[in-house]
Design an enzyme around this catalytic site. Structure first.
Site, PDB file in Angstrom:
ATOM      1  N   THR A 165      56.328  37.621  40.007  1.00  0.00           N
ATOM      2  CA  THR A 165      57.375  36.992  39.875  1.00  0.00           C
ATOM      3  C   THR A 165      58.469  37.797  40.370  1.00  0.00           C
ATOM      4  O   THR A 165      58.070  39.239  40.259  1.00  0.00           O
ATOM      5  CB  THR A 165      57.714  36.254  38.849  1.00  0.00           C
ATOM      6  OG1 THR A 165      57.016  35.306  38.302  1.00  0.00           O
ATOM      7  CG2 THR A 165      59.256  35.666  38.613  1.00  0.00           C
ATOM      8  N   ARG A 193      52.033  22.709  38.293  1.00  0.00           N
ATOM      9  CA  ARG A 193      52.308  23.355  37.031  1.00  0.00           C
ATOM     10  C   ARG A 193      53.607  24.415  37.199  1.00  0.00           C
ATOM     11  O   ARG A 193      53.806  24.743  38.222  1.00  0.00           O
ATOM     12  CB  ARG A 193      51.205  24.443  36.887  1.00  0.00           C
ATOM     13  CG  ARG A 193      51.467  25.557  35.833  1.00  0.00           C
ATOM     14  CD  ARG A 193      51.685  26.762  36.400  1.00  0.00           C
ATOM     15  NE  ARG A 193      51.752  28.078  35.395  1.00  0.00           N
ATOM     16  CZ  ARG A 193      52.361  29.134  35.634  1.00  0.00           C
ATOM     17  NH1 ARG A 193      52.937  29.322  36.537  1.00  0.00           N
ATOM     18  NH2 ARG A 193      52.327  29.978  34.810  1.00  0.00           N
ATOM     19  N   GLY A 195      55.771  27.346  35.598  1.00  0.00           N
ATOM     20  CA  GLY A 195      55.751  28.534  34.817  1.00  0.00           C
ATOM     21  C   GLY A 195      56.937  28.526  34.302  1.00  0.00           C
ATOM     22  O   GLY A 195      57.683  27.775  34.035  1.00  0.00           O
ATOM     23  N   ASP A 196      57.289  29.935  33.603  1.00  0.00           N
ATOM     24  CA  ASP A 196      58.633  29.939  32.821  1.00  0.00           C
ATOM     25  C   ASP A 196      59.561  30.164  33.741  1.00  0.00           C
ATOM     26  O   ASP A 196      60.831  30.293  33.407  1.00  0.00           O
ATOM     27  CB  ASP A 196      58.300  31.010  31.867  1.00  0.00           C
ATOM     28  CG  ASP A 196      58.023  32.569  32.757  1.00  0.00           C
ATOM     29  OD1 ASP A 196      57.426  32.369  33.725  1.00  0.00           O
ATOM     30  OD2 ASP A 196      58.279  33.742  32.051  1.00  0.00           O
ATOM     31  N   THR A 216      58.502  38.278  33.127  1.00  0.00           N
ATOM     32  CA  THR A 216      57.442  37.887  34.332  1.00  0.00           C
ATOM     33  C   THR A 216      56.125  38.089  33.549  1.00  0.00           C
ATOM     34  O   THR A 216      56.173  38.469  32.502  1.00  0.00           O
ATOM     35  CB  THR A 216      57.493  39.158  35.104  1.00  0.00           C
ATOM     36  OG1 THR A 216      57.148  40.351  34.691  1.00  0.00           O
ATOM     37  CG2 THR A 216      58.733  39.112  36.200  1.00  0.00           C
ATOM     38  N   GLY A 217      54.938  37.754  34.051  1.00  0.00           N
ATOM     39  CA  GLY A 217      53.597  37.690  33.758  1.00  0.00           C
ATOM     40  C   GLY A 217      53.315  36.475  33.073  1.00  0.00           C
ATOM     41  O   GLY A 217      53.671  35.331  33.840  1.00  0.00           O
ATOM     42  N   GLY A 219      53.698  33.035  32.031  1.00  0.00           N
ATOM     43  CA  GLY A 219      54.750  32.159  31.632  1.00  0.00           C
ATOM     44  C   GLY A 219      54.710  31.227  30.461  1.00  0.00           C
ATOM     45  O   GLY A 219      55.515  30.865  29.894  1.00  0.00           O
TER      46      GLY A 219
END
Ligand code: ASP
Length: 326
Positions: A165, A193, A195-196, A216-217, A219
């Site tokens: 991200t 889907r 993510g965060d 990041t990573g 989520g």
């Protein structure tokens, strides 16, 4: 004045710093930087050139938050538009809403004249095609896409390769603090889907009275822990930016089950301090920093903190990378 971004933001941070130095608003500086990352086909996890979902479609998520008004704008599962961060910004500027997804986000993008374009680049198209041919049974290929996909998303590309991200945080000369994110999310994710990155409070949060945070990573982890809102709230309750980020790492230790992997937590405070921790990170995890007076942004290693419950890497991952020509 300060700006930080994750490693993926390398090609945009100088523009963000230059914009802040000219006296622009934090959100304008952030949007300018993220647009460059979205436009770069070298960055395979943001905008054009990002990895597709299981159906072979690139679905984008993005957000902005103005820490002075606490207004936000997000888009999720957006297809066919080149600059989701600018569409998110227009959600903030023009709508009484904070988050648009899917068809509604596309409709809004068209209505405001956002730049449409092909997001699936040849490298990603052929990697996806290769995946379909090697990992999906012949019977399911024949019925594609009318097949159950829950199992497929469990076995898809290793997230450490197919995921990242860009996140930007900035404080402008007037003291306004903002946050911005943009991503294609996980490669080979289940369609739809989120993510965060478009979830305010999880993937980002900004409050000009205290500071800002963005992740990041994985989520799924920052959604479960409410990480970005937590970091800003911990600062409100009196913690330093370092203490606040470390407390959010402790929150992540409480996560049981589900997907546990790497999350990098980036935070700034209103006094010009910052902290970046890579939970379950690797020594190569770096971030970019620009401060007033800096001739150029500089790259720094993240602090690395391991938490328990990290699954071992998938044994088949390297074979998949080879098959996909990564
Ligand atoms: N946080 C992003 C997501 O979960 C992906 C990433 O940063 O690696 O979609």
């Amino acid at each position: 004045m300060i700006a930080i971004c994750n490693n993926e933001g390398a090609c945009g941070i100088a523009a963000t710093g230059a914009s802040l130095a000219r006296g622009d608003l934090a959100l304008d500086a952030i949007e300018a930087g993220i647009r460059l990352v979205e436009a770069s086909e070298e960055v395979r996890t943001v905008g054009r050139g990002g990895w597709p979902n299981l159906l072979g479609e690139v679905e984008l998520d993005a957000s902005v938050m103005d820490g002075t008004t606490l207004r936000t704008g997000s888009v999720g599962s957006l297809t066919g538009y080149l600059h989701p961060v600018s569409i998110a910004r227009q959600v903030l500027e023009r709508l009484p809403h904070e988050l648009l997804v899917g068809e509604g986000a596309r409709r809004f993008a068209a209505e405001i004249g956002a730049e449409a374009g092909e997001l699936l680049m040849p490298h990603a198209r052929s990697a996806w095609q290769r995946w379909l041919e090697t990992e999906v049974s012949a019977a399911e290929q024949a019925r594609w896409p009318d097949v159950p996909m829950a199992e497929l998303c469990q076995q898809a590309i290793d997230p450490e390769t197919g995921r990242d991200t860009t996140v930007f945080l900035a404080q402008d000369v007037e003291g306004h603090i903002g946050a911005g994110t943009s991503t294609s999310g996980w490669g080979w994710k289940y369609p739809g889907r989120l993510g965060d990155s478009p979830i305010i409070g999880a993937g980002s949060y900004a409050d000009s009275r205290y500071g800002a945070c963005a992740c990041t990573g994985v989520g799924e982890m920052s959604i479960r822990a409410g990480t970005s809102r937590a970091v800003v709230l911990y600062m409100k309750m009196g913690m330093s930016v370092e203490e606040a980020v470390h407390e959010a790492v402790e929150d992540m230790r409480a996560l049981k089950g589900g997907l546990i992997g790497r999350v990098t937590i980036h935070a700034i405070d209103r006094q010009g301090g910052h902290k970046v921790v890579a939970v379950n990170g690797l020594p190569e995890n770096h971030y970019w920093l620009w401060r007033a007076g800096d001739a150029a942004p500089s790259s720094h290693p993240c602090e690395i903190i391991a938490i328990s419950d990290v699954p071992a890497p998938k044994p088949t991952a390297h074979r998949r990378y080879e098959q996909m020509g990564l």
